[in-house]
Design a protein around this motif. Structure first.
Motif, short mmCIF file in Angstrom:
data_model
loop_
_atom_site.label_atom_id
_atom_site.label_comp_id
_atom_site.label_asym_id
_atom_site.label_seq_id
_atom_site.Cartn_x
_atom_site.Cartn_y
_atom_site.Cartn_z
N LEU A 48 0.83 -1.20 0.00
CA LEU A 48 0.00 0.00 0.00
C LEU A 48 0.86 1.25 0.00
CD1 LEU A 48 -2.69 -0.94 2.70
CD2 LEU A 48 -2.87 -1.14 0.22
N VAL A 49 0.45 2.25 -0.80
CA VAL A 49 1.14 3.55 -0.68
C VAL A 49 0.64 4.21 0.60
CG1 VAL A 49 1.51 3.82 -3.16
CG2 VAL A 49 -0.49 4.87 -2.11
N ASP A 50 1.32 5.26 0.98
CA ASP A 50 1.04 5.98 2.22
C ASP A 50 -0.47 6.23 2.43
OD1 ASP A 50 2.25 7.80 4.42
OD2 ASP A 50 0.78 9.08 3.39
N ASP A 51 -0.92 5.98 3.66
CA ASP A 51 -2.34 6.14 4.01
C ASP A 51 -2.89 7.50 3.59
OD1 ASP A 51 -2.20 3.66 5.18
OD2 ASP A 51 -2.35 4.37 7.25
N LYS A 52 -2.15 8.56 3.93
CA LYS A 52 -2.63 9.93 3.64
C LYS A 52 -2.81 10.15 2.14
CE LYS A 52 -0.88 12.38 7.71
NZ LYS A 52 0.11 11.53 8.38
N LYS A 53 -1.98 9.50 1.34
CA LYS A 53 -2.05 9.69 -0.11
C LYS A 53 -3.23 8.94 -0.71
CE LYS A 53 2.61 11.26 -0.37
NZ LYS A 53 4.01 11.05 -0.61
N ARG A 54 -3.52 7.75 -0.20
CA ARG A 54 -4.72 7.05 -0.67
C ARG A 54 -5.98 7.81 -0.24
NH1 ARG A 54 -5.30 2.28 1.73
NH2 ARG A 54 -3.61 2.63 3.21
N TYR A 55 -5.95 8.35 0.97
CA TYR A 55 -7.06 9.17 1.46
C TYR A 55 -7.24 10.40 0.56
CZ TYR A 55 -9.81 12.05 4.71
OH TYR A 55 -10.78 12.83 5.28
N ALA A 56 -6.13 11.05 0.19
CA ALA A 56 -6.19 12.25 -0.66
C ALA A 56 -6.77 11.92 -2.04
CB ALA A 56 -4.80 12.86 -0.80
N MET A 57 -6.39 10.76 -2.59
CA MET A 57 -6.94 10.37 -3.91
C MET A 57 -8.44 10.13 -3.82
SD MET A 57 -4.01 8.00 -5.74
CE MET A 57 -3.50 6.98 -4.36
N LEU A 58 -8.89 9.53 -2.71
CA LEU A 58 -10.34 9.31 -2.53
C LEU A 58 -11.07 10.64 -2.37
CD1 LEU A 58 -10.27 6.16 -0.24
CD2 LEU A 58 -11.43 6.30 -2.44
N LYS A 59 -10.43 11.60 -1.72
CA LYS A 59 -11.04 12.94 -1.59
C LYS A 59 -11.26 13.55 -2.97
CE LYS A 59 -11.57 15.20 1.93
NZ LYS A 59 -12.79 15.35 2.76
N LEU A 60 -10.31 13.33 -3.87
CA LEU A 60 -10.43 13.87 -5.23
C LEU A 60 -11.65 13.31 -5.95
CD1 LEU A 60 -6.71 13.73 -6.47
CD2 LEU A 60 -8.03 15.79 -5.97
N ILE A 61 -11.90 12.00 -5.79
CA ILE A 61 -13.02 11.40 -6.54
C ILE A 61 -14.37 11.59 -5.87
CG2 ILE A 61 -11.50 9.70 -7.68
CD1 ILE A 61 -12.85 7.53 -5.96
N THR A 62 -14.37 11.94 -4.58
CA THR A 62 -15.66 12.12 -3.89
C THR A 62 -16.08 13.58 -3.80
OG1 THR A 62 -14.52 12.14 -1.75
CG2 THR A 62 -15.43 10.03 -2.48
N ALA A 63 -15.16 14.49 -4.11
CA ALA A 63 -15.44 15.93 -3.94
C ALA A 63 -16.57 16.42 -4.84
CB ALA A 63 -14.17 16.73 -4.21
N LYS A 64 -16.83 15.69 -5.92
CA LYS A 64 -17.81 16.15 -6.92
C LYS A 64 -19.27 15.92 -6.49
CE LYS A 64 -14.62 13.71 -9.83
NZ LYS A 64 -14.49 12.50 -10.59
N ASP A 65 -19.49 15.10 -5.49
CA ASP A 65 -20.86 14.68 -5.18
C ASP A 65 -21.04 14.53 -3.67
OD1 ASP A 65 -23.32 13.26 -4.90
OD2 ASP A 65 -23.07 12.37 -6.90
#
Length: 197
Positions: A48-65
């Motif tokens: 797994l890549v760093d926890d904070k970075k996976r969290y940040a990527m999920l924030k990018l895809i959920t920010a729209k809705d």
């Protein structure tokens, strides 16, 4: 309100993860989806890549809705079990119904999980039919809990996170756009994740 708790490594989060969530809310199976990335302490995942970075990527895809959110509940220095995660959301949303989203591959051995039968007894399980597992055999296997198991009306495309990571490593960004949002690709490149340059 019906809240779907969508756990996974999301390493990285790809379009199939988004499609599953969109279909479930658009078909009104649940009203809201909370993505819960697995912490890097989980012993079955060692790439797994760093926890904070996976969290940040999920924030990018959920920010729209606003129907989608991300929780960092499992991103701790210790292993957090699914039963603890579900109890946390039950406490946070006491008036709502909590659905745990999982594939047939996970459901097939949920009775081996920590407090797995308690999960089946106390929560709705929203099961995604993944190829290779017969969902109706599983319903029969857990027939005592069948009222809590809902087969999700979702068509799955076979998307491999390993294959996506290989495409990133090889620098095959044109092919990547089939699987990842542009914002996620840009973030991966900026942060040099998965061996990207």
């Amino acid at each position: 309100m019906k809240i779907g708790v969508f756990g996974g490594s999301f390493n990285p989060p790809h379009k199939m993860h988004e499609e599953i969530a969109s279909e479930l809310v658009n078909k009104q199976v649940v009203d809201k989806i909370i993505y819960v990335p697995t912490g890097s302490q989980y012993k079955y995942k060692n790439n797994l890549v760093d926890d904070k970075k996976r969290y940040a990527m999920l924030k990018l895809i959920t920010a729209k809705d606003e129907r989608f959110a991300v929780s960092d509940f499992e991103l701790k220095d210790n292993v957090v079990y699914t039963c603890e995660t579900l109890a946390h959301f039950k406490e946070e949303y006491p008036e709502d119904e909590i659905y745990f989203i999982c594939g047939t591959d996970n459901l097939s051995y949920i009775d081996k999980w920590k407090n797995g039968l308690e999960i089946l007894k106390n929560y709705k399980i929203l099961v995604i039919d993944r190829s290779g597992n017969d969902v109706y055999e599983l319903l029969d296997q857990f027939k005592e809990y069948k009222d809590n198991i809902v087969v999700a009306p979702v068509e799955l495309r076979d998307v491999s996170s390993t294959e996506i990571r290989n495409l990133i490593y090889e620098g095959n960004y044109e092919e990547l756009e089939k699987y990842l949002d542009k914002e996620v690709i840009d973030y991966i490149l900026k942060e040099n994740l998965y061996g990207s340059e």
